[in-house]
Design a protein around this motif. Sequence first.
Motif, PDB file in Angstrom:
ATOM      1  N   PHE A   4       0.803  -1.219   0.000  1.00 40.56           N
ATOM      2  CA  PHE A   4       0.000   0.000   0.000  1.00 40.56           C
ATOM      3  C   PHE A   4       0.838   1.272   0.000  1.00 40.56           C
ATOM      4  CE2 PHE A   4      -2.749  -3.344   1.584  1.00 40.56           C
ATOM      5  CZ  PHE A   4      -3.799  -3.227   0.687  1.00 40.56           C
ATOM      6  N   SER A   5       1.998   1.260   0.618  1.00 40.20           N
ATOM      7  CA  SER A   5       2.839   2.467   0.597  1.00 40.20           C
ATOM      8  C   SER A   5       3.363   2.718  -0.814  1.00 40.20           C
ATOM      9  CB  SER A   5       3.979   2.360   1.606  1.00 40.20           C
ATOM     10  OG  SER A   5       4.749   1.213   1.378  1.00 40.20           O
ATOM     11  N   THR A   6       3.688   1.653  -1.549  1.00 43.49           N
ATOM     12  CA  THR A   6       4.120   1.809  -2.939  1.00 43.49           C
ATOM     13  C   THR A   6       2.978   2.353  -3.792  1.00 43.49           C
ATOM     14  OG1 THR A   6       5.632  -0.046  -2.656  1.00 43.49           O
ATOM     15  CG2 THR A   6       5.114   0.581  -4.913  1.00 43.49           C
ATOM     16  N   LEU A   7       1.768   1.788  -3.609  1.00 42.60           N
ATOM     17  CA  LEU A   7       0.604   2.277  -4.339  1.00 42.60           C
ATOM     18  C   LEU A   7       0.298   3.733  -3.985  1.00 42.60           C
ATOM     19  CD1 LEU A   7      -1.822  -0.773  -4.147  1.00 42.60           C
ATOM     20  CD2 LEU A   7      -0.771   0.164  -6.195  1.00 42.60           C
ATOM     21  N   TYR A   8       0.405   4.031  -2.701  1.00 38.61           N
ATOM     22  CA  TYR A   8       0.142   5.396  -2.238  1.00 38.61           C
ATOM     23  C   TYR A   8       1.094   6.381  -2.914  1.00 38.61           C
ATOM     24  CZ  TYR A   8      -0.239   9.364   0.933  1.00 38.61           C
ATOM     25  OH  TYR A   8      -0.416  10.612   1.455  1.00 38.61           O
ATOM     26  N   ASP A   9       2.371   6.050  -2.945  1.00 42.77           N
ATOM     27  CA  ASP A   9       3.360   6.930  -3.586  1.00 42.77           C
ATOM     28  C   ASP A   9       3.047   7.110  -5.068  1.00 42.77           C
ATOM     29  OD1 ASP A   9       4.689   7.199  -1.186  1.00 42.77           O
ATOM     30  OD2 ASP A   9       6.166   5.628  -1.626  1.00 42.77           O
ATOM     31  N   LYS A  10       2.641   6.028  -5.709  1.00 44.57           N
ATOM     32  CA  LYS A  10       2.316   6.086  -7.134  1.00 44.57           C
ATOM     33  C   LYS A  10       1.092   6.980  -7.367  1.00 44.57           C
ATOM     34  CE  LYS A  10       3.980   3.052  -9.712  1.00 44.57           C
ATOM     35  NZ  LYS A  10       5.161   3.425 -10.511  1.00 44.57           N
ATOM     36  N   VAL A  11       0.053   6.811  -6.547  1.00 42.67           N
ATOM     37  CA  VAL A  11      -1.162   7.617  -6.691  1.00 42.67           C
ATOM     38  C   VAL A  11      -0.857   9.094  -6.425  1.00 42.67           C
ATOM     39  CG1 VAL A  11      -3.436   8.086  -5.685  1.00 42.67           C
ATOM     40  CG2 VAL A  11      -2.793   5.755  -6.253  1.00 42.67           C
ATOM     41  N   MET A  12      -0.019   9.371  -5.433  1.00 48.36           N
ATOM     42  CA  MET A  12       0.348  10.773  -5.158  1.00 48.36           C
ATOM     43  C   MET A  12       1.091  11.376  -6.353  1.00 48.36           C
ATOM     44  SD  MET A  12      -1.006  11.811  -2.413  1.00 48.36           S
ATOM     45  CE  MET A  12      -0.172  13.318  -1.958  1.00 48.36           C
ATOM     46  N   THR A  13       1.927  10.586  -7.004  1.00 50.14           N
ATOM     47  CA  THR A  13       2.631  11.064  -8.203  1.00 50.14           C
ATOM     48  C   THR A  13       1.631  11.325  -9.324  1.00 50.14           C
ATOM     49  OG1 THR A  13       4.604   9.822  -7.591  1.00 50.14           O
ATOM     50  CG2 THR A  13       4.423  10.483  -9.891  1.00 50.14           C
ATOM     51  N   TRP A 178      -4.484  -2.627   4.690  1.00 51.90           N
ATOM     52  CA  TRP A 178      -4.858  -3.987   5.066  1.00 51.90           C
ATOM     53  C   TRP A 178      -6.176  -4.008   5.828  1.00 51.90           C
ATOM     54  CZ3 TRP A 178      -3.240  -7.648   2.285  1.00 51.90           C
ATOM     55  CH2 TRP A 178      -1.969  -7.620   1.724  1.00 51.90           C
ATOM     56  N   LEU A 179      -6.435  -2.969   6.599  1.00 50.93           N
ATOM     57  CA  LEU A 179      -7.703  -2.865   7.312  1.00 50.93           C
ATOM     58  C   LEU A 179      -8.870  -2.775   6.323  1.00 50.93           C
ATOM     59  CD1 LEU A 179      -9.093  -2.622  10.082  1.00 50.93           C
ATOM     60  CD2 LEU A 179      -8.778  -0.159   9.910  1.00 50.93           C
ATOM     61  N   VAL A 180      -8.698  -1.994   5.279  1.00 55.75           N
ATOM     62  CA  VAL A 180      -9.736  -1.875   4.245  1.00 55.75           C
ATOM     63  C   VAL A 180      -9.961  -3.215   3.549  1.00 55.75           C
ATOM     64  CG1 VAL A 180     -10.265  -0.827   1.989  1.00 55.75           C
ATOM     65  CG2 VAL A 180      -9.464   0.600   3.880  1.00 55.75           C
ATOM     66  N   VAL A 181      -8.887  -3.933   3.260  1.00 55.12           N
ATOM     67  CA  VAL A 181      -9.020  -5.249   2.629  1.00 55.12           C
ATOM     68  C   VAL A 181      -9.818  -6.189   3.528  1.00 55.12           C
ATOM     69  CG1 VAL A 181      -7.739  -7.316   1.911  1.00 55.12           C
ATOM     70  CG2 VAL A 181      -6.960  -5.053   1.182  1.00 55.12           C
ATOM     71  N   VAL A 182      -9.471  -6.217   4.809  1.00 58.47           N
ATOM     72  CA  VAL A 182     -10.181  -7.082   5.753  1.00 58.47           C
ATOM     73  C   VAL A 182     -11.655  -6.689   5.839  1.00 58.47           C
ATOM     74  CG1 VAL A 182     -10.381  -7.701   8.206  1.00 58.47           C
ATOM     75  CG2 VAL A 182      -8.148  -7.716   7.088  1.00 58.47           C
ATOM     76  N   LEU A 183     -11.929  -5.381   5.933  1.00 59.19           N
ATOM     77  CA  LEU A 183     -13.321  -4.919   5.993  1.00 59.19           C
ATOM     78  C   LEU A 183     -14.086  -5.268   4.722  1.00 59.19           C
ATOM     79  CD1 LEU A 183     -12.900  -1.436   7.715  1.00 59.19           C
ATOM     80  CD2 LEU A 183     -13.900  -3.509   8.693  1.00 59.19           C
ATOM     81  N   ALA A 184     -13.433  -5.162   3.577  1.00 62.76           N
ATOM     82  CA  ALA A 184     -14.084  -5.505   2.311  1.00 62.76           C
ATOM     83  C   ALA A 184     -14.439  -6.990   2.271  1.00 62.76           C
ATOM     84  CB  ALA A 184     -13.192  -5.136   1.137  1.00 62.76           C
ATOM     85  N   VAL A 185     -13.537  -7.839   2.734  1.00 65.28           N
ATOM     86  CA  VAL A 185     -13.800  -9.274   2.759  1.00 65.28           C
ATOM     87  C   VAL A 185     -14.951  -9.589   3.711  1.00 65.28           C
ATOM     88  CG1 VAL A 185     -12.835 -11.515   3.437  1.00 65.28           C
ATOM     89  CG2 VAL A 185     -11.485  -9.951   2.023  1.00 65.28           C
ATOM     90  N   VAL A 186     -14.934  -8.966   4.884  1.00 65.84           N
ATOM     91  CA  VAL A 186     -16.008  -9.178   5.862  1.00 65.84           C
ATOM     92  C   VAL A 186     -17.338  -8.703   5.283  1.00 65.84           C
ATOM     93  CG1 VAL A 186     -16.898  -8.450   8.121  1.00 65.84           C
ATOM     94  CG2 VAL A 186     -14.506  -9.161   7.885  1.00 65.84           C
ATOM     95  N   ALA A 187     -17.353  -7.528   4.670  1.00 63.78           N
ATOM     96  CA  ALA A 187     -18.588  -6.996   4.077  1.00 63.78           C
ATOM     97  C   ALA A 187     -19.085  -7.935   2.977  1.00 63.78           C
ATOM     98  CB  ALA A 187     -18.350  -5.597   3.520  1.00 63.78           C
ATOM     99  N   TYR A 188     -18.178  -8.421   2.169  1.00 62.60           N
ATOM    100  CA  TYR A 188     -18.560  -9.352   1.107  1.00 62.60           C
ATOM    101  C   TYR A 188     -19.209 -10.604   1.699  1.00 62.60           C
ATOM    102  CZ  TYR A 188     -18.212 -12.894  -2.509  1.00 62.60           C
ATOM    103  OH  TYR A 188     -18.503 -13.914  -3.372  1.00 62.60           O
ATOM    104  N   LEU A 189     -18.578 -11.155   2.722  1.00 60.27           N
ATOM    105  CA  LEU A 189     -19.110 -12.373   3.334  1.00 60.27           C
ATOM    106  C   LEU A 189     -20.468 -12.135   3.988  1.00 60.27           C
ATOM    107  CD1 LEU A 189     -15.826 -13.835   4.855  1.00 60.27           C
ATOM    108  CD2 LEU A 189     -17.060 -14.643   2.827  1.00 60.27           C
ATOM    109  N   LEU A 190     -20.647 -10.966   4.599  1.00 58.99           N
ATOM    110  CA  LEU A 190     -21.923 -10.645   5.233  1.00 58.99           C
ATOM    111  C   LEU A 190     -23.034 -10.387   4.214  1.00 58.99           C
ATOM    112  CD1 LEU A 190     -20.764  -8.351   8.163  1.00 58.99           C
ATOM    113  CD2 LEU A 190     -21.611 -10.692   8.328  1.00 58.99           C
ATOM    114  N   LEU A 191     -22.690  -9.714   3.126  1.00 59.51           N
ATOM    115  CA  LEU A 191     -23.695  -9.368   2.112  1.00 59.51           C
ATOM    116  C   LEU A 191     -23.993 -10.510   1.158  1.00 59.51           C
ATOM    117  CD1 LEU A 191     -22.594  -5.720   1.262  1.00 59.51           C
ATOM    118  CD2 LEU A 191     -24.580  -6.445   2.600  1.00 59.51           C
ATOM    119  N   ARG A 192     -23.122 -11.487   1.147  1.00 58.59           N
ATOM    120  CA  ARG A 192     -23.302 -12.628   0.258  1.00 58.59           C
ATOM    121  C   ARG A 192     -24.435 -13.464   0.735  1.00 58.59           C
ATOM    122  NH1 ARG A 192     -18.840 -17.081  -0.289  1.00 58.59           N
ATOM    123  NH2 ARG A 192     -20.480 -18.340   0.516  1.00 58.59           N
TER     124      ARG A 192
END
Length: 192
Positions: A4-13, A178-192
């Motif tokens: 995520f830090s690499t992605l963050y740097d890329k998005v900021m660029t 990583w927190l967002v990834v975990v929340l997305a997986v949990v949301a997916y499992l709950l909404l499924r």
Amino acid sequence: MKIFSTLYDKVMTWSEHRHAERYLSGMSFIESIFWPIPVDVMLAPMALSRPNKALHFAMLATVFSVLGAALGYGLGQFFYDPLVVPLVESVGYQHKMEVAFDWFERWGVLVIFVASFTPIPYKVFTITAGVLNMAFLPFLLVSLVGRGLRFYLVAGLMMWGGPRMEAQLRKYVEVLGWLVVVLAVVAYLLLR
């Protein structure tokens, strides 16, 4: 693993690229129709990197998102069976469409406002509004208010936080990612 830090740097660029405003506008337009990545991913870094233009960026995101919503509405109204249904099925959004139909039945035009802030993709609601033949002018007005509030809120928070927020975000981007990834997986499992 520092993904995520690499992605963050890329998005900021990318947010400082000379064509960033065009990219933001295009992304805002297509996000209301089919693009899976939220506009905030581009808007927030742009507002952070150039806080003096943050409100301008929010305006671009709002206008182009509503223009895309109008096209999504038209697709739902005129091309639902031949075009939209196969696309919805190919990306696995059938359940999300069912939720959207249910919400429209319960709340009418207010669902467009609520959809501007929910994790269910906005495009699902723009297309569903067309399928249900919702009154077009109220649809546009509520879209403008809802999307505008969301994008101006994001831009305003970035302006308010400024360089201190950017430094803290950079410091904790791995944990947050990583927190967002975990929340997305949990949301997916709950909404499924």
